[in-house]
Design a protein around this motif. Structure first.
Motif, short mmCIF file in Angstrom:
data_model
loop_
_atom_site.label_atom_id
_atom_site.label_comp_id
_atom_site.label_asym_id
_atom_site.label_seq_id
_atom_site.Cartn_x
_atom_site.Cartn_y
_atom_site.Cartn_z
N ALA A 130 0.83 -1.21 0.00
CA ALA A 130 0.00 0.00 0.00
C ALA A 130 0.86 1.26 0.00
O ALA A 130 0.47 2.28 -0.57
N GLY A 131 2.03 1.18 0.61
CA GLY A 131 2.91 2.34 0.72
C GLY A 131 3.39 2.88 -0.61
O GLY A 131 3.78 4.04 -0.70
N GLN A 132 3.36 2.09 -1.64
CA GLN A 132 3.78 2.54 -2.96
C GLN A 132 2.84 3.60 -3.53
O GLN A 132 3.15 4.25 -4.51
N TYR A 133 1.68 3.76 -2.89
CA TYR A 133 0.70 4.73 -3.36
C TYR A 133 0.81 6.07 -2.66
O TYR A 133 -0.02 6.95 -2.83
N ARG A 134 1.83 6.22 -1.83
CA ARG A 134 2.10 7.47 -1.11
C ARG A 134 0.88 7.95 -0.34
O ARG A 134 0.47 9.10 -0.45
N ILE A 135 0.32 7.04 0.42
CA ILE A 135 -0.77 7.38 1.31
C ILE A 135 -0.22 7.41 2.74
O ILE A 135 0.84 6.87 3.01
N SER A 136 -0.94 8.05 3.62
CA SER A 136 -0.46 8.16 5.00
C SER A 136 -0.40 6.77 5.66
O SER A 136 -1.09 5.83 5.23
N ARG A 137 0.41 6.68 6.70
CA ARG A 137 0.53 5.42 7.43
C ARG A 137 -0.83 5.00 7.98
O ARG A 137 -1.20 3.83 7.92
#
Length: 143
Positions: A130-137
């Motif tokens: 999910a982090g590859q989408y540059r969303i918050s933790r």
């Protein structure tokens, strides 16, 4: 033969076999002992009770699921990795429904150190995808 080679590992292996044959939660310490050819009381030298065995089954199942999630996204980027993780999760639940039930039956993460450690690994595999989408933790945790 005294003890008949009883170890905690052998008890857990036998429990895994029973989970796959009978279903998660469908066995007792007596069933484990019968399967191992020993008296139930002799198992209590190695385990505290069936809850401990079930917790360990859940931990091992979670490790297996985590490995599948991590392996599924190797060499993939963004959309491919996210889809692969989702499919790997679904495939595990379909292939090993009783082990998946064991994961769901683990204690709440705020009460058990084993569950906390395994849960962190699960979140890491999912969070990396999910982090590859540059969303918050926080959003990735909800995701």
């Amino acid at each position: 033969m005294k003890g008949k080679g009883i170890t905690r590992e052998r008890i857990i292996d036998t429990a895994l076999q029973l989970v796959k044959e009978r279903g998660y939660g469908n066995y007792t310490v007596r069933d484990l002992a019968d399967e191992m050819g020993v008296k139930g009381a002799s198992l209590y030298k190695h385990i505290k009770g069936i809850e401990e065995v079930n917790r360990e089954i859940g931990r091992l199942a979670s490790i297996e699921l985590n490995r599948a999630l991590i392996a599924s996204k190797e060499g993939k980027t963004r959309d491919e990795a996210l889809a692969a993780v989702g499919y790997a999760y679904r495939d595990f639940a379909r292939r090993e429904p009783q082990l998946y039930r064991a994961i769901l039956g683990m204690p709440a993460l705020d009460r058990d150190e084993t569950a906390i450690a395994v849960g962190r690994e699960s979140f890491r595999a999912l969070g990396n995808a999910a982090g590859q989408y540059r969303i918050s933790r926080e959003t990735s945790i909800h995701f």
